[in-house]
Motif scaffolding. Structure first.
Motif, PDB file in Angstrom:
ATOM      1  N   GLN A  18       7.507  -3.374  -4.775  1.00 42.74           N
ATOM      2  CA  GLN A  18       6.398  -2.688  -4.122  1.00 42.74           C
ATOM      3  C   GLN A  18       5.860  -3.520  -2.955  1.00 42.74           C
ATOM      4  O   GLN A  18       5.621  -2.989  -1.868  1.00 42.74           O
ATOM      5  N   LYS A  19       5.700  -4.793  -3.170  1.00 48.04           N
ATOM      6  CA  LYS A  19       5.186  -5.677  -2.122  1.00 48.04           C
ATOM      7  C   LYS A  19       6.163  -5.727  -0.937  1.00 48.04           C
ATOM      8  O   LYS A  19       5.760  -5.594   0.214  1.00 48.04           O
ATOM      9  N   THR A  46       7.399   3.121  -7.123  1.00 45.70           N
ATOM     10  CA  THR A  46       6.032   3.497  -7.540  1.00 45.70           C
ATOM     11  C   THR A  46       6.070   4.475  -8.691  1.00 45.70           C
ATOM     12  O   THR A  46       5.319   4.323  -9.666  1.00 45.70           O
ATOM     13  N   ASP A  47       6.918   5.490  -8.622  1.00 46.36           N
ATOM     14  CA  ASP A  47       7.038   6.458  -9.706  1.00 46.36           C
ATOM     15  C   ASP A  47       7.460   5.782 -11.014  1.00 46.36           C
ATOM     16  O   ASP A  47       6.994   6.145 -12.082  1.00 46.36           O
ATOM     17  N   SER A  81       6.836   2.742 -11.888  1.00 49.03           N
ATOM     18  CA  SER A  81       5.779   1.864 -12.402  1.00 49.03           C
ATOM     19  C   SER A  81       4.658   2.631 -13.062  1.00 49.03           C
ATOM     20  O   SER A  81       3.862   2.051 -13.800  1.00 49.03           O
ATOM     21  N   VAL A  82       4.558   3.915 -12.820  1.00 42.10           N
ATOM     22  CA  VAL A  82       3.462   4.715 -13.389  1.00 42.10           C
ATOM     23  C   VAL A  82       3.749   5.139 -14.772  1.00 42.10           C
ATOM     24  O   VAL A  82       4.514   5.181 -15.481  1.00 42.10           O
ATOM     25  N   VAL A 140       9.474  -4.819 -10.239  1.00 42.52           N
ATOM     26  CA  VAL A 140       8.693  -3.687  -9.742  1.00 42.52           C
ATOM     27  C   VAL A 140       7.595  -4.176  -8.801  1.00 42.52           C
ATOM     28  O   VAL A 140       7.411  -3.638  -7.703  1.00 42.52           O
ATOM     29  N   GLU A 141       6.868  -5.208  -9.198  1.00 43.09           N
ATOM     30  CA  GLU A 141       5.804  -5.739  -8.345  1.00 43.09           C
ATOM     31  C   GLU A 141       6.353  -6.289  -7.034  1.00 43.09           C
ATOM     32  O   GLU A 141       5.805  -6.033  -5.960  1.00 43.09           O
ATOM     33  N   ASN A 191       6.193  -2.485   1.081  1.00 44.69           N
ATOM     34  CA  ASN A 191       5.009  -2.363   1.941  1.00 44.69           C
ATOM     35  C   ASN A 191       5.187  -3.165   3.224  1.00 44.69           C
ATOM     36  O   ASN A 191       4.871  -2.682   4.316  1.00 44.69           O
ATOM     37  N   LYS A 207      10.370   3.086  -1.913  1.00 45.29           N
ATOM     38  CA  LYS A 207       8.991   2.768  -2.297  1.00 45.29           C
ATOM     39  C   LYS A 207       8.457   3.820  -3.282  1.00 45.29           C
ATOM     40  O   LYS A 207       7.844   3.492  -4.291  1.00 45.29           O
ATOM     41  N   SER A 208       8.738   5.075  -2.998  1.00 43.61           N
ATOM     42  CA  SER A 208       8.320   6.157  -3.889  1.00 43.61           C
ATOM     43  C   SER A 208       8.991   6.041  -5.248  1.00 43.61           C
ATOM     44  O   SER A 208       8.345   6.227  -6.290  1.00 43.61           O
TER      45      SER A 208
END
Length: 79
Positions: free
Chosen positions: A45-46, A75-76, A78-79, A41-42, A49, A71-72
């Motif tokens: 995301q990186k 991010t979703d 990971s929340v 996940v990290e 970006n 990306k969305s």
């Protein structure tokens, strides 16, 4: 190579994400490697970006939309 790199990163990240996400959601819970999930996940995301930044400069709206979607999704998750 420099021009191709964002596309390669997008393609490989999408592939890795789809395969991994499928196993996390539909596979046995006890087989989930939490450290591996967190790392993917990290990294996702990186990478997204960096790819988004590169693709915005190239003005490729169709591929940019795919990248924003992934990306969305990451991010979703990971929340």
């Amino acid at each position: 190579m420099k021009d191709f790199k964002p596309y390669y990163e997008l393609w490989t990240t999408i592939d890795e994400w789809n395969k991994s996400h499928e196993s996390w959601v539909n596979g046995p819970f006890e087989e989930i490697n939490s450290a591996g999930v967190e790392e993917l996940v990290e990294r996702g995301q990186k990478t997204m970006n960096l790819v988004l930044r590169a693709l915005r400069e190239k003005e490729v709206p169709g591929i940019l939309k795919i990248c924003e979607g992934l990306k969305s999704e990451v991010t979703d998750f990971s929340v």
